[in-house]
Design a protein around this motif. Structure first.
Motif, PDB file in Angstrom:
ATOM      1  N   ASN A  22       0.825  -1.211   0.000  1.00  0.00           N
ATOM      2  CA  ASN A  22       0.000   0.000   0.000  1.00  0.00           C
ATOM      3  C   ASN A  22       0.863   1.267   0.000  1.00  0.00           C
ATOM      4  OD1 ASN A  22       0.740  -0.702   2.689  1.00  0.00           O
ATOM      5  ND2 ASN A  22      -0.771   0.722   3.490  1.00  0.00           N
ATOM      6  N   THR A  23       2.040   1.193   0.627  1.00  0.00           N
ATOM      7  CA  THR A  23       2.948   2.339   0.601  1.00  0.00           C
ATOM      8  C   THR A  23       3.503   2.543  -0.801  1.00  0.00           C
ATOM      9  OG1 THR A  23       3.560   1.956   2.905  1.00  0.00           O
ATOM     10  CG2 THR A  23       5.031   3.343   1.614  1.00  0.00           C
ATOM     11  N   ARG A  24       3.874   1.454  -1.463  1.00  0.00           N
ATOM     12  CA  ARG A  24       4.381   1.565  -2.830  1.00  0.00           C
ATOM     13  C   ARG A  24       3.311   2.142  -3.760  1.00  0.00           C
ATOM     14  NH1 ARG A  24       6.425  -3.676  -1.729  1.00  0.00           N
ATOM     15  NH2 ARG A  24       4.915  -4.619  -3.148  1.00  0.00           N
ATOM     16  N   ASN A  25       2.073   1.688  -3.568  1.00  0.00           N
ATOM     17  CA  ASN A  25       0.983   2.217  -4.406  1.00  0.00           C
ATOM     18  C   ASN A  25       0.757   3.698  -4.149  1.00  0.00           C
ATOM     19  OD1 ASN A  25       0.557  -0.296  -5.570  1.00  0.00           O
ATOM     20  ND2 ASN A  25      -1.042  -0.873  -4.119  1.00  0.00           N
ATOM     21  N   ALA A  26       0.880   4.109  -2.885  1.00  0.00           N
ATOM     22  CA  ALA A  26       0.716   5.524  -2.552  1.00  0.00           C
ATOM     23  C   ALA A  26       1.808   6.357  -3.213  1.00  0.00           C
ATOM     24  CB  ALA A  26       0.742   5.720  -1.036  1.00  0.00           C
ATOM     25  N   TYR A  27       3.039   5.856  -3.198  1.00  0.00           N
ATOM     26  CA  TYR A  27       4.139   6.591  -3.822  1.00  0.00           C
ATOM     27  C   TYR A  27       3.960   6.676  -5.337  1.00  0.00           C
ATOM     28  CZ  TYR A  27       6.879   6.718   0.510  1.00  0.00           C
ATOM     29  OH  TYR A  27       7.322   6.992   1.785  1.00  0.00           O
ATOM     30  N   LYS A  28       3.387   5.650  -5.944  1.00  0.00           N
ATOM     31  CA  LYS A  28       3.091   5.702  -7.379  1.00  0.00           C
ATOM     32  C   LYS A  28       2.087   6.813  -7.673  1.00  0.00           C
ATOM     33  CE  LYS A  28       3.965   0.820  -8.414  1.00  0.00           C
ATOM     34  NZ  LYS A  28       3.342  -0.481  -8.808  1.00  0.00           N
ATOM     35  N   ALA A  62      -1.616  16.195   5.665  1.00  0.00           N
ATOM     36  CA  ALA A  62      -0.902  14.914   5.708  1.00  0.00           C
ATOM     37  C   ALA A  62      -0.662  14.364   4.305  1.00  0.00           C
ATOM     38  CB  ALA A  62      -1.678  13.904   6.547  1.00  0.00           C
ATOM     39  N   THR A  63      -1.613  14.581   3.404  1.00  0.00           N
ATOM     40  CA  THR A  63      -1.464  14.097   2.025  1.00  0.00           C
ATOM     41  C   THR A  63      -0.314  14.806   1.327  1.00  0.00           C
ATOM     42  OG1 THR A  63      -3.830  13.614   1.878  1.00  0.00           O
ATOM     43  CG2 THR A  63      -2.621  13.836  -0.199  1.00  0.00           C
ATOM     44  N   ILE A  64      -0.222  16.116   1.489  1.00  0.00           N
ATOM     45  CA  ILE A  64       0.854  16.877   0.846  1.00  0.00           C
ATOM     46  C   ILE A  64       2.203  16.471   1.427  1.00  0.00           C
ATOM     47  CG2 ILE A  64       1.777  19.185   0.422  1.00  0.00           C
ATOM     48  CD1 ILE A  64      -1.086  20.256   0.616  1.00  0.00           C
ATOM     49  N   ASP A  65       2.254  16.303   2.736  1.00  0.00           N
ATOM     50  CA  ASP A  65       3.494  15.904   3.387  1.00  0.00           C
ATOM     51  C   ASP A  65       3.975  14.562   2.847  1.00  0.00           C
ATOM     52  OD1 ASP A  65       5.432  16.456   5.676  1.00  0.00           O
ATOM     53  OD2 ASP A  65       4.721  14.464   6.194  1.00  0.00           O
ATOM     54  N   ARG A  66       3.038  13.630   2.688  1.00  0.00           N
ATOM     55  CA  ARG A  66       3.427  12.316   2.165  1.00  0.00           C
ATOM     56  C   ARG A  66       3.854  12.403   0.702  1.00  0.00           C
ATOM     57  NH1 ARG A  66      -1.047   9.420   0.820  1.00  0.00           N
ATOM     58  NH2 ARG A  66      -0.439   9.978  -1.293  1.00  0.00           N
ATOM     59  N   LYS A  67       3.194  13.261  -0.067  1.00  0.00           N
ATOM     60  CA  LYS A  67       3.555  13.391  -1.484  1.00  0.00           C
ATOM     61  C   LYS A  67       4.969  13.948  -1.652  1.00  0.00           C
ATOM     62  CE  LYS A  67      -1.009  13.525  -3.601  1.00  0.00           C
ATOM     63  NZ  LYS A  67      -0.773  12.311  -4.401  1.00  0.00           N
ATOM     64  N   LEU A  68       5.384  14.817  -0.769  1.00  0.00           N
ATOM     65  CA  LEU A  68       6.767  15.287  -0.799  1.00  0.00           C
ATOM     66  C   LEU A  68       7.723  14.122  -0.576  1.00  0.00           C
ATOM     67  CD1 LEU A  68       6.478  18.610   1.250  1.00  0.00           C
ATOM     68  CD2 LEU A  68       7.063  18.418  -1.176  1.00  0.00           C
ATOM     69  N   ALA A  69       7.374  13.265   0.368  1.00  0.00           N
ATOM     70  CA  ALA A  69       8.208  12.084   0.622  1.00  0.00           C
ATOM     71  C   ALA A  69       8.186  11.146  -0.580  1.00  0.00           C
ATOM     72  CB  ALA A  69       7.716  11.352   1.872  1.00  0.00           C
ATOM     73  N   GLY A  70       7.004  10.957  -1.184  1.00  0.00           N
ATOM     74  CA  GLY A  70       6.881  10.058  -2.330  1.00  0.00           C
ATOM     75  C   GLY A  70       7.723  10.509  -3.511  1.00  0.00           C
TER      76      GLY A  70
END
Length: 342
Positions: A45-51, A92-100
């Motif tokens: 699920n983390t890999r899919n989120a990063y995609k 939280a979504t934007i923060d994760r997208k920066l990481a992705g």
């Protein structure tokens, strides 16, 4: 990976500015190998989120006519501005997208290491936007925290599950998910080999996890109707789950035929939500509700923080676990200075 050339002997400390092409190539190979290892061992699920994060970044770069490899301070700050003001994304979504974006750029074919200062500047801008939003009393973005599924809620939901194969599966998922404080990906990722019989109940190895793997001892419950061990055994027998390498919780054809394919994390969460709705709850329980519910109820029963963390897999000092504790402790006379004061 091809064998790397030996480095020439060097006297004294070698500074980054003095690195030659051979050394830079060697370091680049090591970085790429480390990034690939991390990617291969991330939960699905983390890999899919990063995609999905990368697709958002590609769309942004196309619109602003900059290359996807140009993750500079300026472009990352513009990315934050784009997501916050144009797409109205949650913090939280934007923060994760920066990481992705940063994670994806480290992989093939890009092999670009984003300057930590650039990421730091983008996150500072994001924090500024959130503070401004709170100061202006704007509505909070995102879904917010999943409501905790309390024990009474859980008992009511499983009691109203159907007696057919669908209900048998959902009852087992809910009770076992609650007992191991499962995230939806952890629940969907369980294989038969991860659930072992024990004289006292079950030993559940949670291997697919955002955090370190953990083994949860699940005892028999006093109430047979809310017993995770009995519910699991009933499902295993009804579904004829025998292959240790296949998923513990499976898809079911509309005819009632149990399929060999496992559930996706999204589907596991959807089934929990649907079960709550069928039981008449207005709050939308999610895949995370059983996890937060277990932690909350354990604290209400006076269980030690360390014992709760052993089930949930939280690290010592976890802020998330602190949140569960505070929900309960705010009404404890030892933690609330107002109780008995007025």
């Amino acid at each position: 990976m091809a064998e790397l050339p030996a480095l020439p002997a060097h006297q004294g400390v070698l500074l980054p500015a003095e690195f030659d092409d051979v050394l830079r190539a060697r370091l680049s190979e090591l970085d790429a190998k480390a990034a690939k290892h991390a990617q291969d061992h991330r939960p699905e699920n983390t890999r899919n989120a990063y995609k999905a994060d990368w697709k958002t970044w590609e769309a942004f770069c196309h619109q602003f006519q900059v290359p996807t490899t140009a993750a500079t301070s300026g472009t990352l700050c513009a990315f934050v501005d784009y997501l916050w003001h144009r797409e109205k994304r949650a913090y939280a979504t934007i923060d994760r997208k920066l990481a992705g974006v940063a994670v994806t750029l480290r992989l093939e074919p890009y092999r670009v290491v984003v300057d930590p200062e650039a990421t730091k500047a983008a996150r500072k801008l994001l924090k500024d936007y959130r503070r401004e939003s709170e100061a202006n009393e704007e509505p909070a973005r995102g879904r917010g925290k999943a409501p905790a599924m309390r024990l009474d809620d859980l008992r009511r939901i499983v009691a109203l599950c159907d007696t057919d194969i669908f209900g048998i599966r959902d009852r087992a998922m809910l009770l076992l998910g609650f007992s191991i404080a499962a995230r939806r990906a952890e629940l969907a990722g369980l294989r038969l080999r991860n659930i072992r019989d024990d004289d006292n109940g079950l030993l559940v190895d949670v291997r697919v996890s955002k955090t370190d793997p953990r083994t949860v001892p699940v005892p028999f419950a006093k109430d047979p109707e809310a017993c995770p061990v009995r519910a699991w055994k009933t499902w295993q027998a009804a579904a004829q789950i025998l292959d240790p390498n296949l998923h513990a919780f499976r898809r079911i054809h509309h005819t009632g035929s149990v399929q060999p394919q496992g559930l996706t994390p999204q589907r596991a969460g959807d089934l929990i939500t649907a079960a709550g709705l069928r039981a008449g709850f207005e709050d939308l329980f999610t895949g995370h509700s059983v996890r937060s519910g277990m932690a909350t109820e354990a604290r209400r029963k006076g269980k030690d923080r360390k014992a709760i963390a052993a089930i949930t897999g939280h690290k010592p000092g976890s802020k998330v676990l602190d949140g569960y504790m505070q929900i309960v402790d705010q009404w404890d006379e030892n933690d609330n200075a107002l109780i008995g004061l007025l």
